[in-house]
Enzyme design. Structure first.
Site, short mmCIF file in Angstrom:
data_model
loop_
_atom_site.label_atom_id
_atom_site.label_comp_id
_atom_site.label_asym_id
_atom_site.label_seq_id
_atom_site.Cartn_x
_atom_site.Cartn_y
_atom_site.Cartn_z
N CYS A 1 0.78 -1.21 0.08
CA CYS A 1 0.07 -0.18 -0.08
C CYS A 1 0.92 1.10 -0.09
CB CYS A 1 -0.77 0.14 1.27
SG CYS A 1 -2.17 1.46 1.46
N CYS B 1 0.79 4.84 6.80
CA CYS B 1 0.26 4.72 8.17
C CYS B 1 1.37 3.93 9.10
CB CYS B 1 -1.32 3.87 8.22
SG CYS B 1 -2.27 4.63 6.84
N CYS C 1 0.61 0.15 10.03
CA CYS C 1 0.03 -0.81 9.40
C CYS C 1 1.24 -1.75 8.74
CB CYS C 1 -0.47 -0.12 8.35
SG CYS C 1 -1.43 -1.33 7.31
N CYS D 1 -16.62 -9.40 5.72
CA CYS D 1 -15.92 -7.97 5.34
C CYS D 1 -14.63 -8.11 4.58
CB CYS D 1 -15.32 -7.37 6.75
SG CYS D 1 -16.89 -7.27 7.83
N CYS E 1 -19.48 -6.14 3.57
CA CYS E 1 -18.54 -5.05 4.19
C CYS E 1 -17.37 -5.02 3.58
CB CYS E 1 -18.36 -5.08 5.80
SG CYS E 1 -17.27 -3.81 6.41
N CYS F 1 -19.15 2.10 9.01
CA CYS F 1 -18.31 1.32 10.19
C CYS F 1 -16.94 2.15 10.34
CB CYS F 1 -17.93 0.01 9.54
SG CYS F 1 -16.72 -0.84 10.77
N ARG G 1 -17.25 -3.03 18.03
CA ARG G 1 -16.70 -4.32 17.87
C ARG G 1 -15.41 -4.37 18.52
NH1 ARG G 1 -16.40 -4.92 11.96
NH2 ARG G 1 -18.38 -5.54 12.30
N1 SAM Z 1 -6.47 0.47 3.26
C1 SAM Z 1 -7.75 0.59 3.70
C2 SAM Z 1 -7.91 1.72 4.87
O1 SAM Z 1 -6.89 2.07 5.42
O2 SAM Z 1 -9.05 2.10 5.16
C3 SAM Z 1 -8.48 -0.52 4.43
C4 SAM Z 1 -7.88 -1.74 5.13
S1 SAM Z 1 -6.90 -0.84 6.84
C5 SAM Z 1 -5.82 -2.36 7.02
C6 SAM Z 1 -8.16 -1.11 7.78
C7 SAM Z 1 -7.79 -0.43 9.14
O3 SAM Z 1 -7.21 -1.79 9.80
C8 SAM Z 1 -7.16 0.66 9.42
O4 SAM Z 1 -7.98 1.69 9.09
C9 SAM Z 1 -6.55 0.40 10.88
O5 SAM Z 1 -7.51 1.02 11.72
C10 SAM Z 1 -6.61 -1.03 11.16
N2 SAM Z 1 -5.21 -1.44 11.19
C11 SAM Z 1 -4.25 -1.67 10.48
N3 SAM Z 1 -2.99 -2.10 11.01
C12 SAM Z 1 -3.45 -2.38 12.17
C13 SAM Z 1 -2.77 -2.72 13.56
N4 SAM Z 1 -1.58 -2.93 13.26
N5 SAM Z 1 -3.34 -2.93 14.50
C14 SAM Z 1 -4.47 -2.55 14.61
N6 SAM Z 1 -5.61 -2.06 13.73
C15 SAM Z 1 -4.78 -1.80 12.39
FE1 SF4 Z 2 -2.82 1.08 3.45
FE2 SF4 Z 2 -2.57 0.02 5.80
FE3 SF4 Z 2 -2.67 2.54 5.56
FE4 SF4 Z 2 -4.92 0.94 5.08
S1 SF4 Z 2 -4.08 1.00 6.92
S2 SF4 Z 2 -4.10 2.66 3.98
S3 SF4 Z 2 -3.68 -0.63 4.10
S4 SF4 Z 2 -0.97 1.36 5.03
#
Ligand code: SAM
Ligand code: SF4
Ligand code: DTB
Length: 325
Positions: free
Chosen positions: A51, A55, A58, A95, A128, A188, A260
């Site tokens: 991606c 973040c 992530c 989802c 979802c 959500c 959740r």
């Molecule tokens: N890329 C899209 C986005 O960011 O909206 C969808 C997938 S993203 C992985 C969905 C959510 O997963 C993020 O908004 C974050 O809140 C959660 N998430 C990602 N990495 C995480 C982690 N290491 N621990 C807890 N929640 C996490």
């Molecule tokens: Fe990409 Fe992870 Fe950020 Fe979602 S949370 S936008 S998958 S880097």
């Protein structure tokens, strides 16, 4: 319209003596929900890693070296097979998560996403998706294809957000949430705690969620799951009771939302998870994997529900249908 609750009032709730906080949360929970039920969703990563967003929590960001092996978007046949398994395993909602900043706007991959939504919906599951930022057209297409809920988290307070993500803004997230609502999908939207944010940041997240009118129908509260290679460090001072207080406060601030108890349950004892449920959490991800990290084994989750005397909201008829397609 009533003025949304402010951070200072959220702080007062958060700091109530725990018995009082739990009593108030349980009272709100009973008023707006069947408190003896649990909503069950199954999460499936349909496009993993690589991606372009940064973040810092992530493991799927291309900016960090993590153990995740990137995978292209699955084809709709593959996804539908997983959805059937989810249904048979007792999930009410499927989802689908994609590691995108935003999904494609047209072309084969886009058509395939819409096809997935239609097929999963035909199975009798709630649909979802969480695919990143959407424009109005994408939101409307997803709604028309049968997507019931769109997950798009605000993650933390606007102030902390800036320090953990630089490639997009809080306002970008709010824009997508507007498009989701306008298209008629359910929202959500929640966040993550245990990333080193202050208590004020947690209250700030709840203040922002409460400003969304109507409130999000579904609110995931994730505990940060640390995967090697991501820049954020786990907050070692984080206690299970922080999760309990956060959920109880969320329950009071967002009375009608389904909350959740999301990522991070593998680090919580059965008793701590039970306290989160008593505090008002009424939805879980069922399945031994989240997107890229482990989740509790379904057998232990069903045992927990049985011990607590909770009924899944999943219709038994849909489970039977999946078992005998
Ligand atoms: N890329 C899209 C986005 O960011 O909206 C969808 C997938 S993203 C992985 C969905 C959510 O997963 C993020 O908004 C974050 O809140 C959660 N998430 C990602 N990495 C995480 C982690 N290491 N621990 C807890 N929640 C996490
Ligand atoms: Fe990409 Fe992870 Fe950020 Fe979602 S949370 S936008 S998958 S880097
Ligand atoms: C949400 O709030 N939590 C889920 C879902 N929305 C998509 C994601 C949790 C991800 C945890 C880390 C992982 O498994 O990659």
């Amino acid at each position: 319209m009533q003025k949304p609750i402010q951070k200072r009032d959220i702080a007062k709730l958060y700091h109530l003596p725990l018995p009082e906080l739990m009593y108030r949360a349980a009272t709100v929970h009973r008023k707006h929900h069947d408190h003896n039920t649990m909503q069950l969703s199954r999460l499936q990563s349909i496009k993993t890693g690589g991606c372009r967003e940064d973040c810092k929590y992530c493991p799927q960001s291309a900016h960090y070296k993590t153990p995740i092996t990137p995978e292209r978007l699955w084809d709709s046949e593959n996804i539908t097979q997983q959805a059937k398994k989810a249904l048979a395993a007792g999930a009410e909602r499927f989802c689908m998560g994609a590691a995108w900043s935003s999904p494609p706007k047209q072309g084969k991959a886009y058509e395939s996403l819409l096809e997935c939504a239609r097929k999963v919906k035909e199975l009798g599951l709630e649909v979802c998706m969480t695919l990143g930022m959407l424009d109005e057209q994408q939101a409307s297409d997803l709604k028309n294809a049968g997507v019931d809920y769109y997950n798009h988290n605000l993650d933390s307070s606007p102030e902390f957000y800036k320090t953990i993500i630089t490639t997009r803004s809080y306002n970008d997230r709010l824009q997508t949430l507007k498009h989701v609502r306008k298209a008629g999908m359910k929202v959500c939207c929640g966040g993550i705690i245990g990333m080193g944010e202050t208590l004020e940041d947690r209250w700030g997240l709840l203040e922002e969620l409460a400003k969304l009118q109507p409130h999000p129908e579904s609110v995931p509260i994730n505990r940060f799951v640390k995967v090697p290679g991501v820049p954020l460090q786990k907050d070692d001072s984080f206690e299970p009771l922080d999760m309990v207080r956060m959920i109880a406060t969320t329950r009071i601030v967002l009375p009608t939302s389904v909350i959740r108890l999301s990522a991070g349950r593998t680090d919580l004892s059965k008793e701590a998870q039970s306290l989160c449920i008593l505090a008002g959490a009424n939805s879980l991800f069922i399945g031994d994997k989240l997107l890229t990290t482990p989740n509790n084994a379904p057998a232990s989750d069903f045992a927990l529900l049985a011990d607590l005397g909770l009924r899944p909201t999943t219709k038994p008829s849909s489970i039977r249908q999946a078992a005998n397609p």
